[in-house]
Design an enzyme around this catalytic site. Structure first.
Site, PDB file in Angstrom:
ATOM      1  N   GLY A 141       0.865  -1.169   0.000  1.00 41.77           N
ATOM      2  CA  GLY A 141       0.000   0.000   0.000  1.00 41.77           C
ATOM      3  C   GLY A 141       0.905   1.224   0.000  1.00 41.77           C
TER       4      GLY A 141
ATOM      5  N   GLN B 223      -5.501  -8.878  -2.494  1.00 42.65           N
ATOM      6  CA  GLN B 223      -5.655  -7.848  -1.463  1.00 42.65           C
ATOM      7  C   GLN B 223      -7.125  -7.563  -1.162  1.00 42.65           C
ATOM      8  OE1 GLN B 223      -3.648  -7.595  -4.123  1.00 42.65           O
ATOM      9  NE2 GLN B 223      -1.764  -6.478  -3.672  1.00 42.65           N
TER      10      GLN B 223
ATOM     11  N   ASP C  57      -0.986   4.598  -6.419  1.00 42.87           N
ATOM     12  CA  ASP C  57       0.434   4.490  -6.062  1.00 42.87           C
ATOM     13  C   ASP C  57       1.249   5.651  -6.598  1.00 42.87           C
ATOM     14  OD1 ASP C  57      -0.779   1.630  -6.235  1.00 42.87           O
ATOM     15  OD2 ASP C  57       0.924   1.520  -4.858  1.00 42.87           O
TER      16      ASP C  57
END
Lengths: 353, 353
Positions: free
Chosen positions: B52, B201, B242
Site C-alpha cells: 500500500g 488484497q 500508487d
C-alpha cells in the site's frame, strides 16, 4: 511440417459407458470419471467434471442414450418415467449454455421418431444419435477453425478467456480450434490466456491444452488484459460462447464483457467462435439469457485453498452478456458473420439465407 | 450512533523497533513481524509483508530511522556508509509507489539539516520525523475520508479494487477511509470488493477490514465488475493510487484501468483517493510511471496452492495506468480535484494555487 491436432478425448464411449476427463482436477491430475445413466451425467455437468457449451451438449446426449440402455429391459411405463426424469435432470444441470437444450431436443425428436419400436431399438437409435452429435461437433469445430484461422494475421498475439478448447467440446475446440487451424496453416500464433477466476479454466485448461501442443502461451490474471491492450501487446481476441441471442448478443464466461469493452476501446478485433447450435433464435436479446449464479465457495478460494474471511457476502455469476455492438464477428461452421450483417440483418435472417 | 474507526495497527513502534502485520498471511493468521534496520524493512516491502503506497512510505521512513539508531555509536564514516546503503536498499524495494521516494526524500532532508550534530542526535531527529510522517498519514487519511464521504449518496453500493484501507496506510485508509467517514456521517454504504488477483488484497485485506467493522461487503472476482455495472448494481467506484502524474493519469493496482473503462461506459463516477504525497509532478504523464513486474509464481497460484501447468509463460505487471479522462475526481486531503480542473489546469497549477 504441420502439427497433428491434439488427441484430447474430453469424453469417450467405452464398454457401454461414457468416460469423461475430470476437469475439476486438471492439470494436477488427469483422470477419467465413468457414468452409466442420466443422473450421473447430469451431476457431472452440474459439478463441472465436464464444462464448455458444446461438450455439455454432447454429454447430455450420451446421458439420454445411457438412460435408455439402462432401462431397455424394463416395462415401457418404467422406461418412459426414467427417461423423462433423466431429461429433466439433464435440463436442470446448468441453465446458460443453450447447446444442452439443443442436444436434448435432438434426442427427444429421435425418441419420438421411433417411439413405437422395441425399447432396445429405441436405445440403439438414441446411442447412434449421441455418437452422431459427438462426431458432428468435431467436424463443426474444424470448420470453425478453418474460417477463423483466415482472420488471424501471421504473428498475431491472441487473447482468449476461459477455455473454448478441445476440453470444452468433443475435441479440437472452437476458439482454441481457430488457433490450432491457424498454426496448421503455417501461421505463427501466440496465445495470451486469461486465468478466468473463479474456476481457473484459462490457467488450468487452456494453458494445459496449449502446452500439450507446444503452442506458445502466456498466462495472465483477468485484470491484466486491459494493461496489455493499452501497451499494444494484443492483436486479436477469440472467445467461445454459451448462447447467442437472435440479435447477436453473446453470453460467455464471466469477464468476457470486460474484455470486449476494452477491445473496442483499443480497436482490437473481438471474435466469437460459435457453432450454429449455440445460436438461440428464441431469445431476442442478451438481456433474456438466463445467467447462472454458482456456489459462493468457488469465489472464496480454489479447491482446498481458502483465503476469504468469514462474514463476507459473495456474488458468483458464471456468465455475462456482451452486446452485439462489441462483436467484430461470429465464426460459425458456415462462415464468419461480421458485425454489419449482425446489426443490419440479425441472425434469424442470416441463418435462413 | 457513530462507529469508532477500527484500530488496525498496520505498523507500530515498540521497544525501539518497528512491528508490522504480516499481510501475506492475513486473514488466515494475524502476526506481527519485527524489524530493526533498513535492510529488514526493505525486504518487508519487497516481499509485501507491508504494502500500500502510504504504508510503504511510512515503513521506509522508519527503516531510515532504525538504521541511524543501529549505527549511532559507530564512526561517522561507518554511519554514512550504512545510511547510504540503507537508503539505496529502501529505494530499490518497489518501483511504482512514489510515496516511498517522497518519504525517503523527507528523511534525507532531515539528515542533511542536522548532519553536523552528534550521531545519536541525528538518529533522534530521524526517528521524530518518521513518527511525524506516521501521525500525518492518519490525519491526511481522515481528511480524505471526510472530503470523499460527501461524494457518496446515502445507500450507495461502492466498488473498490485492491486494498486502500487501514492496512495500506498508517491507519484508517484512503479509499476505505472514505467508506469509514461516510458511515461515521450516518450514510448507509455497502462495499463491493474486487478480489484483486494475484495477491488477493481485496479478498483477504479489504474484506477482512470491512468485516472487522461490520461494514457490509460483497466479494467478487475481478472479472465480475463489468457484469455488475451492466446490471446497475454499482453506484460509484473509489480506489487508491500508487502514483499520479502531473497531468492526472493514475497508476494503481493492476486491473484498475479495466474498472475505469467500464465505469466510463456505464456513467459511474470513478474516484481516486489520493494523498498529495502520491502526486509526482516530475512525471508528465502516466506513460512515464515505472510499472513493476513481479515474480511469475504469484500468477501460477496462491501461496502453497499451484494450479498452472509447467511450460507456461507468465506476465505479472503489478500496476496499470488509468488516463485522466477516465478519472471523475481525485480526493485529496485538501479537497476534491474534479476532472475538469485536472484536464484544464493540471495538477501542478492546482497544487500551486
Amino acid at each position: 511440417m504441420q502439427k497433428e491436432p491434439m488427441k484430447v478425448e474430453t469424453l469417450r464411449w467405452r464398454d457401454g459407458r461414457i468416460e469423461m476427463i475430470d476437469q475439476r482436477i486438471l492439470p494436477a491430475a488427469f483422470e477419467y470419471r465413468t457414468y452409466d445413466n442420466a443422473a450421473g451425467v447430469a451431476e457431472s455437468i452440474r459439478s463441472m467434471v465436464i464444462r464448455g457449451a458444446p461438450a455439455i451438449g454432447v454429454a447430455a446426449a450420451y446421458g439420454v442414450a445411457l438412460e435408455a440402455l439402462q432401462q431397455q429391459s424394463a416395462s415401457r411405463e418404467t422406461f418412459y418415467a426414467a427417461m423423462n426424469t433423466g431429461f429433466d435432470a439433464l435440463a436442470a444441470s446448468r441453465p446458460t449454455a443453450v447447446n444442452l437444450f439443443w442436444a436434448l431436443n435432438r434426442m427427444r425428436q429421435v425418441w419420438q421418431s421411433c417411439e413405437t419400436q422395441a425399447l432396445p431399438q429405441i436405445a440403439q437409435h438414441l446411442l447412434a444419435e449421441a455418437h452422431e452429435i459427438y462426431a458432428e461437433d468435431i467436424r463443426i469445430n474444424k470448420a470453425i477453425g478453418d474460417h477463423g484461422a483466415a482472420l488471424l494475421p501471421d504473428g498475431a498475439r491472441v487473447l482468449t478467456h476461459c477455455n473454448a478448447g478441445a476440453l470444452a467440446t468433443a475435441g479440437y475446440g472452437t476458439a482454441l480450434g481457430v488457433f490450432r487451424s491457424a498454426i496448421a496453416a503455417g501461421k505463427k500464433i501466440s496465445v495470451i490466456a486469461d486465468e478466468t477466476r473463479p474456476f481457473l479454466q484459462g490457467a488450468r485448461l487452456t494453458a494445459w491444452e496449449m502446452v500439450q501442443e507446444k503452442i506458445p502461451v502466456t498466462l495472465i490474471t483477468d485484470n491484466m488484459a486491459g494493461h496489455l491492450m493499452q501497451r499494444g501487446e494484443i492483436d486479436a481476441i477469440v472467445v467461445g460462447t454459451d448462447r447467442v441471442a437472435a440479435n447477436g448478443d453473446v453470453a460467455n464466461k464471466i469477464g468476457t464483457y470486460m474484455v470486449a469493452v476494452l477491445a473496442k476501446r483499443h480497436n482490437i478485433p473481438f471474435y466469437v467462435a460459435c457453432p450454429l447450435s449455440t445460436i438461440d433464435l428464441n431469445i431476442a436479446t442478451g438481456a433474456d439469457i438466463p445467467i447462472e449464479e454458482r456456489h459462493p465457495d468457488e469465489v472464496k478460494g480454489f479447491r482446498d485453498c481458502h483465503w476469504t474471511p468469514e462474514g463476507v457476502q459473495i456474488r458468483n455469476p458464471a456468465f455475462d452478456v456482451t452486446p452485439v455492438e462489441l462483436v467484430t464477428g461470429l465464426i460459425t461452421e458456415n462462415g464468419v458473420v461480421g458485425n454489419a450483417t449482425l446489426v443490419k440483418v440479425g441472425l434469424g435472417e442470416w441463418m435462413a439465407s
